[in-house]
Design a protein around this motif. Structure first.
Motif, PDB file in Angstrom:
ATOM      1  N   GLN A  44       0.831  -1.200   0.000  1.00  0.00           N
ATOM      2  CA  GLN A  44       0.000   0.000   0.000  1.00  0.00           C
ATOM      3  C   GLN A  44       0.867   1.253   0.000  1.00  0.00           C
ATOM      4  O   GLN A  44       0.569   2.222  -0.699  1.00  0.00           O
ATOM      5  CB  GLN A  44      -0.957  -0.012   1.189  1.00  0.00           C
ATOM      6  N   ASN A  45       1.965   1.237   0.758  1.00  0.00           N
ATOM      7  CA  ASN A  45       2.877   2.378   0.778  1.00  0.00           C
ATOM      8  C   ASN A  45       3.505   2.591  -0.595  1.00  0.00           C
ATOM      9  O   ASN A  45       3.621   3.729  -1.071  1.00  0.00           O
ATOM     10  CB  ASN A  45       3.957   2.178   1.833  1.00  0.00           C
ATOM     11  N   GLU A  48       0.891   4.029  -2.848  1.00  0.00           N
ATOM     12  CA  GLU A  48       0.609   5.413  -2.455  1.00  0.00           C
ATOM     13  C   GLU A  48       1.674   6.378  -2.979  1.00  0.00           C
ATOM     14  O   GLU A  48       1.354   7.473  -3.438  1.00  0.00           O
ATOM     15  CB  GLU A  48       0.529   5.498  -0.934  1.00  0.00           C
ATOM     16  N   MET A  52      -0.340   6.653  -6.946  1.00  0.00           N
ATOM     17  CA  MET A  52      -1.401   7.607  -6.640  1.00  0.00           C
ATOM     18  C   MET A  52      -1.133   9.059  -7.033  1.00  0.00           C
ATOM     19  O   MET A  52      -2.082   9.782  -7.339  1.00  0.00           O
ATOM     20  CB  MET A  52      -1.772   7.530  -5.156  1.00  0.00           C
ATOM     21  N   GLU A  85      -9.371   7.965  -1.387  1.00  0.00           N
ATOM     22  CA  GLU A  85      -7.986   7.668  -1.757  1.00  0.00           C
ATOM     23  C   GLU A  85      -7.483   6.440  -0.992  1.00  0.00           C
ATOM     24  O   GLU A  85      -6.880   5.545  -1.571  1.00  0.00           O
ATOM     25  CB  GLU A  85      -7.073   8.861  -1.490  1.00  0.00           C
ATOM     26  N   ILE A  89      -6.257   2.978  -2.731  1.00  0.00           N
ATOM     27  CA  ILE A  89      -4.920   2.448  -2.479  1.00  0.00           C
ATOM     28  C   ILE A  89      -5.020   0.993  -2.045  1.00  0.00           C
ATOM     29  O   ILE A  89      -4.298   0.124  -2.544  1.00  0.00           O
ATOM     30  CB  ILE A  89      -4.173   3.298  -1.429  1.00  0.00           C
TER      31      ILE A  89
END
Length: 188
Positions: A44-45, A48, A52, A85, A89
């Motif tokens: 996810q990081n 992101e 994103m 958001e 993500i």
């Protein structure tokens, strides 16, 4: 004259395919460099920070919320965008969670109009599993192409969330949707 302006703007932007290929290859390369499969938080990081920044969250959130977006105040809009958001993500990272050793392949691009494209792609996973089909709808905003929707395995995220959000909005209003999104984000 208008055509010259449009083609001049389009040429100033990073080509759509290059944008999608670059961000996807970066995620796949970082996932492959890991000794073990990336855990959910690490993936996810990665999504992101790499993926994103190329998304139009304001536009995506406005479309997912629908007509109630216009009646939300600025603070509510900010909370809705942050929650949406986080949800995107999580969804996108889940689609790429088994990405180590995967191969990215662009498929033919579909031109919708002079400022809207659909970039079709797939991520072939190791071990012969069925590829993950990822399609991106992009629009030219100023000099940059921005992702305005993503389809994972044939399901477009914005319309899917729009139908889910409609029920919450009808029952609990904008503040209720903000609360639901916050709860989903905590489940990260």
């Amino acid at each position: 004259m208008a055509l010259a302006l449009i083609s001049g703007r389009a040429k100033a932007a990073t080509p759509q395919e290059t944008l999608i290929e670059g961000m996807t290859e970066q995620v796949l390369t970082k996932a492959a460099q890991s000794q073990a499969p990336l855990d959910a938080a690490a993936m996810q990081n990665l999504v992101e920070t790499v993926v994103m920044p190329n998304f139009d969250f304001r536009g995506m959130t406005a479309r997912a919320v629908g007509p109630r977006w216009r009646t939300a105040d600025d603070a509510q809009k900010a909370q809705l965008m942050a929650g949406f958001e986080a949800l995107l993500i999580k969804t996108y990272a889940g689609a790429l969670s088994q990405a180590a050793g995967a191969k990215f392949r662009l498929k033919p691009t579909i031109t919708i109009d002079s400022t809207t494209m659909e970039i079709r792609s797939e991520v072939a996973l190791r071990g012969g599993a069925d590829p993950v089909v990822l399609n991106y709808r992009l629009s030219l905003q100023g000099d940059d192409w921005r992702v305005t929707d993503v389809s994972v395995m044939g399901v477009w995220l914005v319309p899917t969330y729009q139908s889910q959000f409609a029920q919450v909005l009808q029952n609990s209003g904008v503040d209720g949707l903000i609360q639901v999104l916050a709860e989903k984000a905590r489940m990260r």
